[in-house]
Design an enzyme around this catalytic site. Structure first.
Site, mmCIF file in Angstrom:
data_model
loop_
_atom_site.group_PDB
_atom_site.id
_atom_site.type_symbol
_atom_site.label_atom_id
_atom_site.label_comp_id
_atom_site.label_asym_id
_atom_site.label_seq_id
_atom_site.Cartn_x
_atom_site.Cartn_y
_atom_site.Cartn_z
ATOM 1 N N HIS A 250 -7.959 -7.273 -6.059
ATOM 2 C CA HIS A 250 -8.362 -7.407 -7.467
ATOM 3 C C HIS A 250 -8.477 -8.899 -7.766
ATOM 4 O O HIS A 250 -7.542 -9.530 -8.255
ATOM 5 C CB HIS A 250 -7.363 -6.730 -8.402
ATOM 6 C CG HIS A 250 -7.644 -7.070 -9.838
ATOM 7 N ND1 HIS A 250 -8.762 -6.624 -10.494
ATOM 8 C CD2 HIS A 250 -6.993 -7.859 -10.720
ATOM 9 C CE1 HIS A 250 -8.782 -7.112 -11.714
ATOM 10 N NE2 HIS A 250 -7.711 -7.871 -11.884
ATOM 11 N N ASP B 15 -12.059 -2.907 -11.869
ATOM 12 C CA ASP B 15 -13.229 -3.408 -11.144
ATOM 13 C C ASP B 15 -14.228 -2.271 -10.914
ATOM 14 O O ASP B 15 -15.437 -2.454 -11.034
ATOM 15 C CB ASP B 15 -12.790 -4.011 -9.805
ATOM 16 C CG ASP B 15 -11.659 -5.003 -10.005
ATOM 17 O OD1 ASP B 15 -11.923 -6.140 -10.373
ATOM 18 O OD2 ASP B 15 -10.482 -4.605 -9.825
HETATM 19 P P1 NAD Z 1 0.987 -10.405 -21.956
HETATM 20 O O1 NAD Z 1 1.473 -11.773 -21.699
HETATM 21 O O2 NAD Z 1 0.365 -10.065 -23.247
HETATM 22 O O3 NAD Z 1 2.186 -9.383 -21.751
HETATM 23 C C1 NAD Z 1 2.996 -9.440 -20.629
HETATM 24 C C2 NAD Z 1 4.351 -8.990 -21.094
HETATM 25 O O4 NAD Z 1 5.160 -8.863 -19.943
HETATM 26 C C3 NAD Z 1 5.035 -9.985 -22.027
HETATM 27 O O5 NAD Z 1 5.429 -9.305 -23.206
HETATM 28 C C4 NAD Z 1 6.220 -10.486 -21.215
HETATM 29 O O6 NAD Z 1 7.358 -10.723 -22.015
HETATM 30 C C5 NAD Z 1 6.443 -9.298 -20.278
HETATM 31 N N1 NAD Z 1 7.137 -9.651 -19.047
HETATM 32 C C6 NAD Z 1 7.034 -10.776 -18.323
HETATM 33 N N2 NAD Z 1 7.858 -10.718 -17.281
HETATM 34 C C7 NAD Z 1 8.466 -9.527 -17.342
HETATM 35 C C8 NAD Z 1 9.451 -8.906 -16.546
HETATM 36 N N3 NAD Z 1 9.963 -9.513 -15.467
HETATM 37 N N4 NAD Z 1 9.871 -7.669 -16.892
HETATM 38 C C9 NAD Z 1 9.371 -7.061 -17.975
HETATM 39 N N5 NAD Z 1 8.463 -7.613 -18.787
HETATM 40 C C10 NAD Z 1 8.006 -8.825 -18.458
HETATM 41 O O7 NAD Z 1 0.028 -10.047 -20.716
HETATM 42 P P2 NAD Z 1 -1.015 -8.852 -20.606
HETATM 43 O O8 NAD Z 1 -2.298 -9.315 -21.148
HETATM 44 O O9 NAD Z 1 -0.396 -7.604 -21.127
HETATM 45 O O10 NAD Z 1 -1.202 -8.784 -19.020
HETATM 46 C C11 NAD Z 1 -0.172 -8.366 -18.172
HETATM 47 C C12 NAD Z 1 -0.557 -8.583 -16.716
HETATM 48 O O11 NAD Z 1 -1.670 -7.768 -16.355
HETATM 49 C C13 NAD Z 1 -1.006 -10.007 -16.375
HETATM 50 O O12 NAD Z 1 -0.479 -10.338 -15.106
HETATM 51 C C14 NAD Z 1 -2.515 -9.906 -16.268
HETATM 52 O O13 NAD Z 1 -3.066 -10.912 -15.455
HETATM 53 C C15 NAD Z 1 -2.621 -8.548 -15.636
HETATM 54 N N6 NAD Z 1 -3.940 -7.894 -15.691
HETATM 55 C C16 NAD Z 1 -4.297 -7.156 -14.597
HETATM 56 C C17 NAD Z 1 -5.502 -6.484 -14.589
HETATM 57 C C18 NAD Z 1 -5.919 -5.662 -13.386
HETATM 58 O O14 NAD Z 1 -7.063 -5.155 -13.385
HETATM 59 N N7 NAD Z 1 -5.107 -5.474 -12.365
HETATM 60 C C19 NAD Z 1 -6.329 -6.553 -15.710
HETATM 61 C C20 NAD Z 1 -5.920 -7.295 -16.818
HETATM 62 C C21 NAD Z 1 -4.718 -7.959 -16.794
HETATM 63 C C1 LMR Z 2 -8.996 -9.020 -15.277
HETATM 64 O O1 LMR Z 2 -9.591 -8.693 -14.263
HETATM 65 O O2 LMR Z 2 -9.494 -8.914 -16.418
HETATM 66 C C2 LMR Z 2 -7.599 -9.526 -15.155
HETATM 67 O O3 LMR Z 2 -7.161 -9.448 -13.845
HETATM 68 C C3 LMR Z 2 -7.415 -10.840 -15.763
HETATM 69 C C4 LMR Z 2 -7.748 -11.942 -14.822
HETATM 70 O O4 LMR Z 2 -6.879 -12.776 -14.615
HETATM 71 O O5 LMR Z 2 -8.865 -11.990 -14.301
#
Ligand code: NAD
Ligand code: LMR
Length: 328
Positions: A190, A162
């Site tokens: 977030h 952010d």
């Molecule tokens: P993705 O689905 O591509 O990958 C997630 C991976 O986590 C998968 O491979 C899944 O098998 C694995 N997984 C699920 N549960 C698990 C567990 N208990 N232990 C270990 N591995 C596990 O998702 P992504 O695009 O890589 O996103 C991951 C997370 O990050 C999501 O929750 C997404 O919303 C979040 N995210 C946060 C931000 C932020 O700014 N905070 C930004 C983008 C995405």
């Molecule tokens: C983001 O900010 O890109 C991630 O947290 C994905 C979402 O769910 O908004």
């Protein structure tokens, strides 16, 4: 003399953020070009996920990174977190089109309770934890509460994406370079309620508030653009942000570990009551970092508009916290 390797655990290692993250950690972008790392990777036991993880590991090997001192693949957090110095908790279920992140709370609460307990049992006593998986602030809170023997202050959530999004929008608005922006922060959760605050920010030493001088743009364009950027990316890509999220995770840990050199960065950290945020709520604050510790920037004036925005994001976080109380 070369440094001893440090252990970096990454969960969700075969996911899309993992794929954008691991190669950069292994090349030294996160902890420094002189710091060897051992990657301890966690994925769910599911055969498809474990196979995908094997593929990622083959690619890591094929990069022949000189700093990569070891790679481990795990399906049990008690093994993945053993003695780890850093834990990047990425694995969670990502939000799909039309879903609000609050919907994911219950499913993810279970994951972060188990992982907090595992960190408590086996990680380094100084482990630095970054929660990326959404809802990140509340997941960090759950992990922290599940790890009573570790310092609560070491559980953090990612608000850096952010922060970076806000910096980029402000650079475009002011016609200056993103690298010239200082003293920006993002308060709160977030989520779309986060409050990106440029009242103290400067670019090339000039006040951004004075340069922009447009409260309507702030309220009606800037804040919604930054707040809904995640959803805009999902709508455009059909997948949530990954490369920019991985980049923000690198920025977060690098600055925490190596210092922000006096600059403000935004981290989601447990409150000690600063700015009236109740103790232990994991909240986005402006911090400076030095010697592996962060310090919340205190004493900033909070005007009426900002207080209202902070109250709103706090109320959302308290609602999330209430929703998981029975699980802790
Ligand atoms: P993705 O689905 O591509 O990958 C997630 C991976 O986590 C998968 O491979 C899944 O098998 C694995 N997984 C699920 N549960 C698990 C567990 N208990 N232990 C270990 N591995 C596990 O998702 P992504 O695009 O890589 O996103 C991951 C997370 O990050 C999501 O929750 C997404 O919303 C979040 N995210 C946060 C931000 C932020 O700014 N905070 C930004 C983008 C995405
Ligand atoms: C983001 O900010 O890109 C991630 O947290 C994905 C979402 O769910 O908004």
């Amino acid at each position: 003399m070369s440094k001893a390797p440090v252990r970096v655990a990454v969960t969700g290692a075969a996911g899309q953020i993992g794929y954008a993250l691991l190669f950069r950690i292994a090349s030294g972008e996160m902890l420094g070009k002189d710091q060897p790392v051992i990657l301890q990777l966690l994925e769910i036991p599911d055969e498809k996920a474990q196979n995908a993880l094997k593929g990622v590991i083959m690619e890591l090997e094929d990069c022949a990174f000189p700093l990569l001192a070891g790679i481990e693949a795990h399906s049990d957090p008690l093994q993945a977190f053993k003695d780890t110095d850093y834990a990047l908790l990425v694995g969670a279920r990502p939000r799909g089109p039309g879903m609000e992140r609050a919907d994911l709370l219950a499913a993810n609460a279970q994951i972060f309770t188990a992982q907090g307990k595992a960190l408590n049992a086996v990680a380094s006593r100084n482990v630095k934890v970054l929660v990326v998986g959404n809802p990140a602030n509340t997941n960090a809170y759950i992990a922290m509460k599940s790890a009573p023997d570790l310092p609560a202050k070491n559980f953090t959530a990612m608000l850096r994406l952010d922060h970076n999004r806000a910096a980029s929008q402000l650079a475009a608005k002011t016609g200056t370079k993103v690298g010239d922006i200082r003293k920006l922060t993002v308060w709160g959760n977030h989520s779309p309620t986060m409050y990106a605050d440029y009242r103290f920010a400067t670019t090339n030493g000039k006040s951004i508030k004075d340069l922009v001088n447009d409260q309507v743009w702030n309220a009606d364009t800037f804040l919604p653009t930054v707040g809904k950027r995640g959803a805009a990316i999902i709508a455009a890509r059909g997948l949530s942000s990954a490369a920019s999220a991985a980049n923000a995770a690198i920025d977060h840990i690098r600055d925490w570990a190596l210092g922000s050199k006096g600059e403000w960065v935004t981290m989601g950290v447990p409150s000690n009551g600063e700015y009236g945020i109740p103790k232990d709520i994991v909240f986005g604050f402006p911090v400076t970092t030095e010697n592996g510790e962060y310090k919340i920037v205190e004493g900033l004036e909070i005007d009426a508009f900002s207080q209202e925005a902070i109250n709103k994001t706090l109320a959302e976080l308290q609602g999330e916290q209430d929703g998981v109380k029975h699980l802790l």
